[in-house]
Design an enzyme around this catalytic site. Sequence first.
Site, PDB file in Angstrom:
ATOM      1  N   GLY A 208      -1.085  -0.740  -5.879  1.00 20.67           N
ATOM      2  CA  GLY A 208      -1.885  -0.137  -4.678  1.00 20.67           C
ATOM      3  C   GLY A 208      -3.332   0.029  -5.114  1.00 20.67           C
ATOM      4  CG  ASP A 231      -3.912  -3.334  -2.999  1.00 24.02           C
ATOM      5  OD1 ASP A 231      -3.547  -3.696  -1.864  1.00 24.02           O
ATOM      6  OD2 ASP A 231      -4.297  -2.200  -3.225  1.00 24.02           O
ATOM      7  CG  ASP A 252       5.620  -5.901   0.108  1.00 21.59           C
ATOM      8  OD1 ASP A 252       5.478  -4.805  -0.164  1.00 21.59           O
ATOM      9  OD2 ASP A 252       6.277  -6.394   1.077  1.00 21.59           O
ATOM     10  CG  MET A 253       4.135  -1.045  -2.610  1.00 23.91           C
ATOM     11  SD  MET A 253       2.880   0.119  -2.966  1.00 23.91           S
ATOM     12  CE  MET A 253       2.600   0.521  -1.297  1.00 23.91           C
ATOM     13  CG  HIS A 270      -1.656  10.190  -0.117  1.00 26.52           C
ATOM     14  ND1 HIS A 270      -2.850  10.963  -0.002  1.00 26.52           N
ATOM     15  CD2 HIS A 270      -1.859   8.893   0.094  1.00 26.52           C
ATOM     16  CE1 HIS A 270      -3.663  10.051   0.047  1.00 26.52           C
ATOM     17  NE2 HIS A 270      -3.275   8.770   0.047  1.00 26.52           N
ATOM     18  CD  GLU A 300      -0.365  10.489  -3.850  1.00 22.12           C
ATOM     19  OE1 GLU A 300      -1.127  10.924  -3.000  1.00 22.12           O
ATOM     20  OE2 GLU A 300      -0.219   9.301  -3.508  1.00 22.12           O
ATOM     21  CD  GLU A 331      -1.816  14.472   0.592  1.00 24.26           C
ATOM     22  OE1 GLU A 331      -1.699  14.459  -0.683  1.00 24.26           O
ATOM     23  OE2 GLU A 331      -2.532  13.398   1.143  1.00 24.26           O
TER      24      GLU A 331
HETATM   25  C1  LIG Z   1      -5.225   4.742  -0.035  1.00 22.76           C
HETATM   26  S1  LIG Z   1      -5.494   3.318  -0.756  1.00 22.76           S
HETATM   27  C2  LIG Z   1      -5.555   3.870  -2.507  1.00 22.76           C
HETATM   28  C3  LIG Z   1      -6.138   2.744  -3.246  1.00 22.76           C
HETATM   29  C4  LIG Z   1      -6.372   3.181  -4.725  1.00 22.76           C
HETATM   30  N1  LIG Z   1      -5.175   3.443  -5.450  1.00 22.76           N
HETATM   31  C5  LIG Z   1      -7.548   4.313  -5.003  1.00 22.76           C
HETATM   32  O1  LIG Z   1      -6.942   5.185  -4.994  1.00 22.76           O
HETATM   33  O2  LIG Z   1      -8.545   3.968  -5.033  1.00 22.76           O
HETATM   34  C6  LIG Z   1      -3.750   2.595  -0.630  1.00 22.76           C
HETATM   35  C7  LIG Z   1      -3.644   1.202  -1.230  1.00 22.76           C
HETATM   36  O3  LIG Z   1      -2.428   0.721  -1.168  1.00 22.76           O
HETATM   37  C8  LIG Z   1      -2.217  -0.672  -0.948  1.00 22.76           C
HETATM   38  N2  LIG Z   1      -0.955  -1.204  -0.082  1.00 22.76           N
HETATM   39  C9  LIG Z   1      -0.647  -0.960   1.222  1.00 22.76           C
HETATM   40  N3  LIG Z   1       0.516  -1.515   1.219  1.00 22.76           N
HETATM   41  C10 LIG Z   1       0.931  -2.128   0.095  1.00 22.76           C
HETATM   42  C11 LIG Z   1       1.975  -2.896  -0.338  1.00 22.76           C
HETATM   43  N4  LIG Z   1       3.207  -3.062   0.369  1.00 22.76           N
HETATM   44  N5  LIG Z   1       1.906  -3.245  -1.690  1.00 22.76           N
HETATM   45  C12 LIG Z   1       0.814  -3.391  -2.408  1.00 22.76           C
HETATM   46  N6  LIG Z   1      -0.111  -2.326  -2.043  1.00 22.76           N
HETATM   47  C13 LIG Z   1      -0.074  -1.952  -0.697  1.00 22.76           C
HETATM   48  C14 LIG Z   1      -3.497  -0.815   0.286  1.00 22.76           C
HETATM   49  O4  LIG Z   1      -4.054  -2.075   0.324  1.00 22.76           O
HETATM   50  C15 LIG Z   1      -4.590   0.335  -0.637  1.00 22.76           C
HETATM   51  O5  LIG Z   1      -5.334  -0.468  -1.268  1.00 22.76           O
END
Ligand SMILES: C[S@@+](CC[C@H](N)C(=O)[O-])C[C@H]1O[C@@H](n2cnc3c(N)ncnc32)[C@H](O)[C@@H]1O
Length: 365
Positions: A208, A231, A252-253, A270, A300, A331
């Site tokens: 992500g 991501d 997709d994680m 979170h 986090e 949180e």
């Molecule tokens: C709140 S952002 C945090 C971004 C980065 N880690 C940062 O702190 O700058 C959450 C990230 O999770 C990614 N995300 C959401 N669902 C996802 C998935 N199923 N697989 C991979 N990434 C995902 C979003 O696209 C986004 O970039």
Amino acid sequence: MALEKPAAEPKPTAQVVSYEDDEEAKAGVDIWKYVFGFTEMAVVKCAIDLGIADAMASHPEPSISLSQLSSELGCCPSSLRRILRFLVHRKIFRHHADADAYSQTPLSRRLLTRGENSMAAFILLESTPVMLAPWLNLSSHVAGASAGAPPPFVTAHGDDVWAYSVANPGHSRLIDDAMACHARAAVPALAEDCPEVFEGVLTVVDVGGGNGTALRLLRKAFPWIRGINFDLPHVVAGALPPCEGVVDVGGDMFQGVPKADAAFLMWVLHDWSDSECVQILKNCREAISESKSGKVIIAEAVIGEEEDGKLTGARLALDMVMMAHTSGGKERTEKDWAHVLRDAGFAKYTIKPVRAIQSIIEAFP
Ligand SMILES: C[S@@+](CC[C@H](N)C(=O)[O-])C[C@H]1O[C@@H](n2cnc3c(N)ncnc32)[C@H](O)[C@@H]1O
């Protein structure tokens, strides 16, 4: 005819004031913060939209007069003066009364649209109609959550924030830019405060990782690291230009995570419920399973872990943001993290506070 000054009122004699009276008096003042709470975000957004901090930064002198500033910005001088009076009162910009000029403060520099400390993109994201609308559904969500009321963002927009972002590339970019400006503040702090976390770690997958800003900053601090910025496909498609040592992988994680010595997750867990976190963390555990020193590094907030309490309000506000903008995110306290990590199969964990809203949680298989 000269006006006569009224005779001075007799000074009140000392009174015994109870704590309750004191609290009552303070409440009479403090309640205005809530009556007009929205003005802070609105006026700060206005300052960013107008480019006040940027105009001051590009001005050749350390301070700029109101008339210079208003002609530079093409603004009405009297309205701009009122905007600045509000901001100066909050230590956003400084007023030099003798020259009727303004200059920057550490807080106003955070409103610059570029630069290490800029938080402008984050403020612009949170103040969009898309992000503000869910707040109006907070009470109906809280009242009906146990009866299955949809999350506030879903009520407002019909989908969760990630599905909404796929369908609305402009909003997705605002999220990526906001996360990148936060990463520019957070990553150097965690790298400086606990460098030992990255010692001996040769490969990192940033799960992500957004547009790849965090990974580039980690590589700047620990140049031996090679990294995968992982991501959703539409996010990595708009990632930063390629750089040595970083590859972007879309996926997709919840399906799987690319292999590395360490999986790094900042502000990802979170966004999700406990059961979804367990699923993500199990995939991270699998991703590090072939490394002798494999670990998961989580950046986090840990509610209740405050060193000095200065960021407690921000962490609790972030929890409210999770309630408004995600479907089950929150949180967590240390106890919450312990449960999630145990359920995902991790044998032990450590928590290290850093000078950021987050702590660093290392989880070992
Ligand atoms: C709140 S952002 C945090 C971004 C980065 N880690 C940062 O702190 O700058 C959450 C990230 O999770 C990614 N995300 C959401 N669902 C996802 C998935 N199923 N697989 C991979 N990434 C995902 C979003 O696209 C986004 O970039």
